[in-house]
Structures are given as C-alpha cells and as structure tokens.
Write a protein that holds these residues in place. Structure first.
Motif, PDB file in Angstrom:
ATOM      1  N   ALA A 220       0.830  -1.203   0.000  1.00 23.95           N
ATOM      2  CA  ALA A 220       0.000   0.000   0.000  1.00 23.95           C
ATOM      3  C   ALA A 220       0.865   1.253   0.000  1.00 23.95           C
ATOM      4  N   LEU A 221       1.930   1.232   0.812  1.00 24.38           N
ATOM      5  CA  LEU A 221       2.801   2.409   0.926  1.00 24.38           C
ATOM      6  C   LEU A 221       3.474   2.766  -0.392  1.00 24.38           C
ATOM      7  N   ASP A 222       3.684   1.783  -1.250  1.00 22.01           N
ATOM      8  CA  ASP A 222       4.365   2.059  -2.515  1.00 22.01           C
ATOM      9  C   ASP A 222       3.573   3.033  -3.381  1.00 22.01           C
ATOM     10  N   TYR A 223       2.291   3.162  -3.118  1.00 17.48           N
ATOM     11  CA  TYR A 223       1.449   4.096  -3.867  1.00 17.48           C
ATOM     12  C   TYR A 223       0.957   5.262  -3.019  1.00 17.48           C
ATOM     13  N   ALA A 224       1.285   5.234  -1.710  1.00 13.25           N
ATOM     14  CA  ALA A 224       0.712   6.244  -0.832  1.00 13.25           C
ATOM     15  C   ALA A 224       1.725   7.090  -0.092  1.00 13.25           C
ATOM     16  N   ALA A 225       2.954   6.590   0.074  1.00 17.75           N
ATOM     17  CA  ALA A 225       3.907   7.246   0.978  1.00 17.75           C
ATOM     18  C   ALA A 225       4.850   8.176   0.242  1.00 17.75           C
ATOM     19  N   ALA A 226       5.403   9.097   1.012  1.00 13.13           N
ATOM     20  CA  ALA A 226       6.506   9.907   0.504  1.00 13.13           C
ATOM     21  C   ALA A 226       7.765   9.055   0.508  1.00 13.13           C
ATOM     22  N   GLN A 227       8.672   9.341  -0.394  1.00 12.13           N
ATOM     23  CA  GLN A 227       9.906   8.561  -0.501  1.00 12.13           C
ATOM     24  C   GLN A 227      10.671   8.548   0.820  1.00 12.13           C
TER      25      GLN A 227
END
Length: 331
Positions: A220-227
């Motif tokens: 999920a984080l791969d599309y939602a998080a900041a680098q």
C-alpha cells in the motif's frame, strides 16, 4: 514518535541486552579476509534497519521462558537477520533498485555481481549458525523458510506484468517472500525454550499473519507514501510491473478505460512520465489503499489471536504492540 514506532521502541528496550549481543554476533560473522565482503556488509549495517525479524526471535524466546543472555536465541536472531539481508541483496539486483532504507542500494554502489555473491555468503553464514545450534528442528524450520522465500520470489517473477493474477496467487507470493521468515523467526523461539508443539504452532501463526500484514502495508505504501517515509523510491512496484493488491482492487473495480491503462502500463510496460500519478489516482478512486489496509488489519487481528495461547506478560504485550507498529505505518 508515532504510536507504532513507540511499540517497536518498547520491544527493543525489553530485549536490549540480547539485541546488542545479536548485533555483535552479526558484525563478527560478517568478517572475512576477502575485503569486499565486510565492506559491503558494513554498508548494509550503516544503512540501519529496525532489526524487526531478529527482535521477534529474541522476544518469542523470552515469551516462552528462555533466559536472557542465553546464547541460542541470540545466534538464531543473527541467523534470521542474515537470511533477511541476503534476500534483500538479491531482491535489489532482481528489481534493479537504486535505494534501500533511504540510501543507495548495495547493487547501485558495488554492482550486481558483488551483491549477489555477498548475498550468497550471508546465506552460507546463516546455515553455519543453524548447524552450530545443533537442533535438527531449528535447521528444519529455517532451511524450509529459506526455500520458501526463494519460491515466493520466483512466483512473484512469474506473476509480474500479469493482470490475470488472482488475489490468492498474490497472497501466495507474500506468504512466501515475506511471511515465511516472520513465521520461522518466531517459531524457533519456542524450540530453543523447549516448549510444546501447541506453543510453536501459535508463534508460527503469529509470525505468519504478522508478516502478511506487514507486506500488505508495504504494498500500500508504494502508492501512498513519501519517498522519505518509505525508504525506497516511491512507485517502484509500478515501474517494475509488480501485481499487488492495490492494483488488483483498482483493476477489478475500474471500467474498460481504466483497465486499458493498467494493461498498457503493467503488461506492455509502455509507461510515460505521468503514468505513476494517474495510477495513484485510480487506486485512490477505487479505494485500493483502504482495501489493502483493511486486509492487513484482519491479518493483524489473527496475529493477536494467536498470542492468546500465552499467559499475559510484558513480552506478550510487546509482541502484540508490534502488530500495531506494522499496520500503523500506513495511517
């Protein structure tokens, strides 16, 4: 700190002395007269990492009554970390990743050949530690997990760029590549403490469900998080054509124009500069992130239920709090 990070800090504090011994064992076993090996390994150690998997081994053993300072759980925690690090080295080569934990990946700095070979070295060190432990059951658990991890990675390669991948196949991938080591890391805690099979099975269930929840959140984080929060380049899964649950949800719920976009970008790999932003928008429109996090929460609940096998203790509470750490990363 966020609430989840507090949970990890509490677990770390609870096994601090054993973790320090584990870190010393890791550094000692990374030594080699071949200079490139400790040099590349030192880069990995300097890059940080939460040591989550060895922490789980240490805490699971203590939960089962294994004494603090006992040598077996420390050595096996180092073994678990070597297996994990070896898979990271190999994965970054396969995925052509430029970042790992927010820093340049080993393959970006040292090259693919060195990364693969040092990964092989770390796997070999892990097996030496298994043998030195002297338990055939420990060897069975950790060697089986190593094989399962490799199978999971190969299955991910097979399903990559294939939108006909089912959710069941996707879950099989993450059970193999991530959850198997979580399960092994916790299960060996019961073995070194000589606990009955019922407790070993409970810790296996805890680790397996925790690992699935952890990977669901990662996807999920791969599309939602900041680098900066993710510690790797955002959108790596998209660029590599990895079929993860956020995409499966968006593809299933989208109309034909949406599906045509996914086929072009994921199956044909004809990606343009604006495509990642459009992919994120489609996933948001169809609640792909929310659906993935809800699944992670269900697996987290199953992990908590497995801990009910054990009496209340500070170690059981710390392991329960780790579930919150894993799931809260996406909140």
């Amino acid at each position: 700190m966020a609430r989840g990070e507090d949970a990890l800090a509490r677990l770390t504090a609870l096994v601090q002395a054993d973790l320090e011994a584990t870190n010393r064992a890791i550094v000692e076993r990374m030594h080699s007269p071949v200079a490139l090996i400790p040099q590349l390994a030192a880069h990995l150690v300097a890059a940080g990492g939460k040591r989550l998997r060895p922490l789980l081994t240490l805490a699971a053993a203590r939960l089962c009554g294994y004494p603090a300072g006992g040598p077996r759980h420390v050595a096996l925690a180092a073994c678990v970390e070597f297996i994990h690090t070896a898979t990271l080295l190999h994965d970054d080569v396969v995925d052509e990743s430029a970042l790992r934990r927010g820093q340049a990946s080993a393959n970006a700095l040292f090259g693919n050949k060195a990364s693969v070979l040092v990964g092989d070295f770390l796997f070999a060190r892990a097996f030496q530690l298994m043998v030195e432990d002297g338990s055939l059951e420990v060897l069975r658990i950790l060697s089986a997990a190593s094989a399962t991890i490799a199978e999971g990675e190969v299955l991910q390669l097979v399903t990559q760029n294939d939108l006909s991948t089912t959710e069941a196949q996707y879950l099989e991938v993450i059970e193999g590549k991530t959850a198997a080591l979580f399960a092994a890391a916790t299960r060996v805690g019961a073995v070194v403490a000589d606990r009955p099979p019922r407790e070993a099975e409970a810790l296996d269930a805890y680790g397996r469900n925790l690992g699935i929840a952890f990977q669901l959140v990662d996807d999920a984080l791969d599309y939602a998080a900041a680098q900066e929060a993710l510690g790797k380049t955002v959108g790596d899964d998209f660029r590599e054509g990895k079929i993860t649950l956020p995409i499966l949800v968006a593809f299933d719920r989208g109309g034909e124009p949406d599906r045509a976009f996914w086929r072009r970008t994921m199956e044909e790999r004809a990606q343009e500069q604006a495509d990642l932003a459009h992919a994120q928008a489609l996933i948001a429109r169809h609640d792909g992130i929310g659906e993935t996090i809800r699944r992670a929460e269900r697996y987290g609940a199953a992990a908590l239920a497995a801990l009910e096998t054990f009496p209340r203790s500070e170690f059981r509470q710390a392991l329960a709090d780790v579930v919150e750490f894993c799931v809260s990363r996406a909140r």
